[in-house]
Design a protein around this motif. Structure first.
Motif, PDB file in Angstrom:
ATOM      1  N   VAL A 191       0.841  -1.198   0.000  1.00 52.34           N
ATOM      2  CA  VAL A 191       0.000   0.000   0.000  1.00 52.34           C
ATOM      3  C   VAL A 191       0.876   1.248   0.000  1.00 52.34           C
ATOM      4  N   VAL A 192       1.896   1.268   0.843  1.00 52.99           N
ATOM      5  CA  VAL A 192       2.799   2.422   0.909  1.00 52.99           C
ATOM      6  C   VAL A 192       3.493   2.612  -0.441  1.00 52.99           C
ATOM      7  N   LYS A 193       3.939   1.521  -1.029  1.00 54.88           N
ATOM      8  CA  LYS A 193       4.603   1.584  -2.331  1.00 54.88           C
ATOM      9  C   LYS A 193       3.665   2.193  -3.379  1.00 54.88           C
ATOM     10  N   GLU A 194       2.422   1.773  -3.371  1.00 57.58           N
ATOM     11  CA  GLU A 194       1.437   2.281  -4.321  1.00 57.58           C
ATOM     12  C   GLU A 194       1.142   3.759  -4.073  1.00 57.58           C
ATOM     13  N   VAL A 195       0.990   4.133  -2.803  1.00 61.00           N
ATOM     14  CA  VAL A 195       0.721   5.531  -2.464  1.00 61.00           C
ATOM     15  C   VAL A 195       1.891   6.411  -2.899  1.00 61.00           C
ATOM     16  N   VAL A 196       3.112   5.952  -2.649  1.00 61.06           N
ATOM     17  CA  VAL A 196       4.294   6.719  -3.040  1.00 61.06           C
ATOM     18  C   VAL A 196       4.337   6.878  -4.558  1.00 61.06           C
ATOM     19  N   GLU A 197       4.026   5.822  -5.277  1.00 58.61           N
ATOM     20  CA  GLU A 197       4.022   5.885  -6.743  1.00 58.61           C
ATOM     21  C   GLU A 197       2.987   6.897  -7.237  1.00 58.61           C
ATOM     22  N   HIS A 198       1.794   6.866  -6.656  1.00 58.84           N
ATOM     23  CA  HIS A 198       0.754   7.824  -7.054  1.00 58.84           C
ATOM     24  C   HIS A 198       1.177   9.252  -6.702  1.00 58.84           C
ATOM     25  N   ALA A 199       1.788   9.427  -5.548  1.00 58.48           N
ATOM     26  CA  ALA A 199       2.252  10.758  -5.144  1.00 58.48           C
ATOM     27  C   ALA A 199       3.336  11.252  -6.096  1.00 58.48           C
ATOM     28  N   LYS A 200       4.221  10.357  -6.479  1.00 53.34           N
ATOM     29  CA  LYS A 200       5.291  10.708  -7.429  1.00 53.34           C
ATOM     30  C   LYS A 200       4.685  11.142  -8.762  1.00 53.34           C
ATOM     31  N   GLU A 201       3.721  10.372  -9.254  1.00 49.78           N
ATOM     32  CA  GLU A 201       3.071  10.710 -10.519  1.00 49.78           C
ATOM     33  C   GLU A 201       2.353  12.054 -10.418  1.00 49.78           C
ATOM     34  N   ALA A 202       1.665  12.270  -9.305  1.00 49.80           N
ATOM     35  CA  ALA A 202       0.944  13.532  -9.107  1.00 49.80           C
ATOM     36  C   ALA A 202       1.930  14.696  -9.039  1.00 49.80           C
ATOM     37  N   GLY A 203       3.035  14.498  -8.364  1.00 47.36           N
ATOM     38  CA  GLY A 203       4.066  15.540  -8.266  1.00 47.36           C
ATOM     39  C   GLY A 203       4.664  15.870  -9.623  1.00 47.36           C
ATOM     40  N   GLU A 204       4.954  14.834 -10.406  1.00 48.39           N
ATOM     41  CA  GLU A 204       5.505  15.042 -11.746  1.00 48.39           C
ATOM     42  C   GLU A 204       4.508  15.807 -12.617  1.00 48.39           C
ATOM     43  N   LYS A 205       3.237  15.434 -12.493  1.00 48.72           N
ATOM     44  CA  LYS A 205       2.184  16.106 -13.274  1.00 48.72           C
ATOM     45  C   LYS A 205       2.078  17.574 -12.854  1.00 48.72           C
TER      46      LYS A 205
END
Length: 89
Positions: A35-49
């Motif tokens: 779950v943490v890995k997935e949340v971090v990935e989504h946060a990374k994508e959102a940050g990049e966007k």
């Protein structure tokens, strides 16, 4: 005699409960990690966007400002040239 068997049974049950608890904890840790890995990935994508959007907006603002400056300079030169033409006539 039954007292010893009861104690042995209770120890066995406690041991199995402990093992089951450890297994549940281990599985829970794995789930939490995923779950943490997935949340971090989504946060990374959102940050990049978000960064992408900010850069795009900055470029658009820069282009708009350059057009305004170019238009202002062009208009100023045209008005000055028209004024000089009138003076020359």
């Amino acid at each position: 005699m039954f007292g010893g068997l009861g104690k042995l049974a209770a120890e066995g049950l406690a041991h199995r409960a402990e093992n089951a608890t450890e297994e549940v904890v281990h599985k829970a840790e794995e789930v939490v990690k995923e779950v943490v890995k997935e949340v971090v990935e989504h946060a990374k994508e959102a940050g990049e966007k978000a960064i992408e959007n900010v850069v795009k907006a900055a470029k658009e603002t820069e282009e708009k400002a350059m057009k305004e400056v170019t238009n202002t300079v062009t208009n100023t030169i045209m008005h000055a040239s028209e004024g000089l033409n009138r003076l020359g006539q």
